[in-house]
Scaffold this active site. Structure first.
Site, PDB file in Angstrom:
ATOM      1  N   ASP A 150       0.836  -1.210   0.000  1.00 46.80           N
ATOM      2  CA  ASP A 150       0.000   0.000   0.000  1.00 46.80           C
ATOM      3  C   ASP A 150       0.872   1.262   0.000  1.00 46.80           C
ATOM      4  O   ASP A 150       0.561   2.235  -0.690  1.00 46.80           O
ATOM      5  CB  ASP A 150      -0.903   0.030   1.245  1.00 46.80           C
ATOM      6  CG  ASP A 150      -2.135  -0.842   1.092  1.00 46.80           C
ATOM      7  OD1 ASP A 150      -2.488  -1.195  -0.050  1.00 46.80           O
ATOM      8  OD2 ASP A 150      -2.761  -1.152   2.129  1.00 46.80           O
TER       9      ASP A 150
ATOM     10  N   HIS B  34      -3.268   4.600   4.543  1.00 48.17           N
ATOM     11  CA  HIS B  34      -3.279   5.448   3.348  1.00 48.17           C
ATOM     12  C   HIS B  34      -3.308   6.920   3.767  1.00 48.17           C
ATOM     13  O   HIS B  34      -2.669   7.771   3.165  1.00 48.17           O
ATOM     14  CB  HIS B  34      -4.512   5.154   2.495  1.00 48.17           C
ATOM     15  CG  HIS B  34      -4.478   3.816   1.824  1.00 48.17           C
ATOM     16  ND1 HIS B  34      -3.442   3.399   1.037  1.00 48.17           N
ATOM     17  CD2 HIS B  34      -5.370   2.792   1.827  1.00 48.17           C
ATOM     18  CE1 HIS B  34      -3.700   2.177   0.578  1.00 48.17           C
ATOM     19  NE2 HIS B  34      -4.855   1.793   1.055  1.00 48.17           N
TER      20      HIS B  34
HETATM   21 ZN   LIG Z   1      -4.179  -2.341   0.052  1.00 44.18          ZN
END
Ligand SMILES: [Zn+2]
Length: 319
Positions: A245, A268
């Site tokens: 990510d 995130h």
């Molecule tokens: Zn992810």
């Protein structure tokens, strides 16, 4: 074509790639075409809908929502969701430029990892372009705290991620991965899948969200067990996925980063905040080009660049 090392020239994919899969939000079948793109264009999404094609840049300043996945939105309202694993695959495999056409507002989630994107990129191959690759070089540390989360950039001659997660769940606990990201090391993280707690997924379903999420694309953690019959792909699949990510989130910087990014309890949201903080601290980074073979007397590969390289490793600032 080589995926062994980053060269000093920008790249794109060699041919179009068509991919189909489920959209994790809508649960609908979505298809996507990856197209080769010109140098200095970066990652661009072309979203089909209602007979129109909208455009969204793969740029951290276009991030509009980070609760379930990364959503990018343009000023005209065009948006595209679940971009992070695809962008991780492009960045991780050393692809600088790509045009991404989707027939809806989301990138297919595939199996919840970046593996199928990597396979597709490898199958089509990589094309070198005539423009030099430009890197964002971190010059001094940057730190962002967000509750119990910490994200930091440090100067480093490469792209390195040091990701540590700390979950109360006994199935995850504390895991850490410190890895130099190259096309070959990226293979160690590209198969790690998205994970979620069953209680959270049930809440999302009740709210009509994450309709496409299933055991086919998510590692589901129940109260007393991992619900996926096949179990985990790695004992530390969770931290590998968080690292994946982070590669995807950092791919929104606009150019590859030369720096070490360290995160503790990252997300995130944290990754995006740190990228904004780096961008705003103008003395904390510069744009550089790297010579392919550092030599005592460096000869610029193409006269039309018009840049007189002086240093053995790093070109002088170009921006
Ligand atoms: Zn992810």
């Amino acid at each position: 074509m080589s995926f062994k090392s980053f060269s000093n020239r920008q790249t794109t994919i060699d041919n179009e790639v068509v991919m189909k899969g489920t959209g994790v939000h809508s649960g609908a079948e979505v298809s996507m075409i990856l197209h080769p793109a010109e140098a200095n264009t970066g990652y661009n999404f072309y979203v089909q809908g209602g007979g129109q094609i909208g455009h969204v840049s793969g740029d951290f300043r276009a991030v509009s929502n980070l609760t379930l996945c990364t959503v990018l939105s343009a000023a005209d309202g065009t948006s595209v969701a679940t971009v992070e694993h695809l962008l991780a695959a492009l960045r991780g495999m050393g692809i600088d430029n790509a045009a991404i056409e989707v027939d809806g507002n989301e990138v297919p989630v595939m199996d919840g990892s970046a593996e199928q994107f990597v396979d597709a990129i490898q199958e089509t191959g990589l094309r070198e372009l005539d423009e030099p690759r430009r890197y964002i070089k971190v010059l001094r540390p940057i730190e962002v705290r967000d509750g119990e989360s910490v994200g930091e950039f440090f100067p480093y001659n490469g792209f390195r991620l040091d990701v540590e997660i700390d979950f109360k769940s006994e199935f995850i606990g504390r895991q850490r991965l410190d890895i130099d990201i190259t096309p070959s090391s990226f293979k160690k993280i590209c198969r790690a899948r998205t994970f979620g707690f069953l209680k959270d997924v049930k809440q999302l379903w009740a709210a009509g969200r994450a309709l496409g999420s299933s055991l086919e694309n998510t590692v589901a953690i129940g109260d007393d067990r991992i619900l996926n019959p096949e179990g985990l792909r790695y004992p530390d699949e969770f931290v590998r996925h968080k690292t994946l990510d982070a590669v995807g989130d950092m791919a929104l910087a606009g150019a590859p980063i030369l720096g070490l990014y360290r995160s503790y309890r990252g997300s995130h949201r944290l990754n995006s905040k740190v990228l904004h903080a780096l961008y705003e601290a103008k003395d904390a980074w510069t744009i550089v080009e790297i010579a392919e073979k550092p030599a005592h007397r460096y000869v610029a590969p193409r006269a039309e660049f018009g840049i007189a390289f002086a240093m053995p490793n790093f070109a002088p600032e170009t921006a």
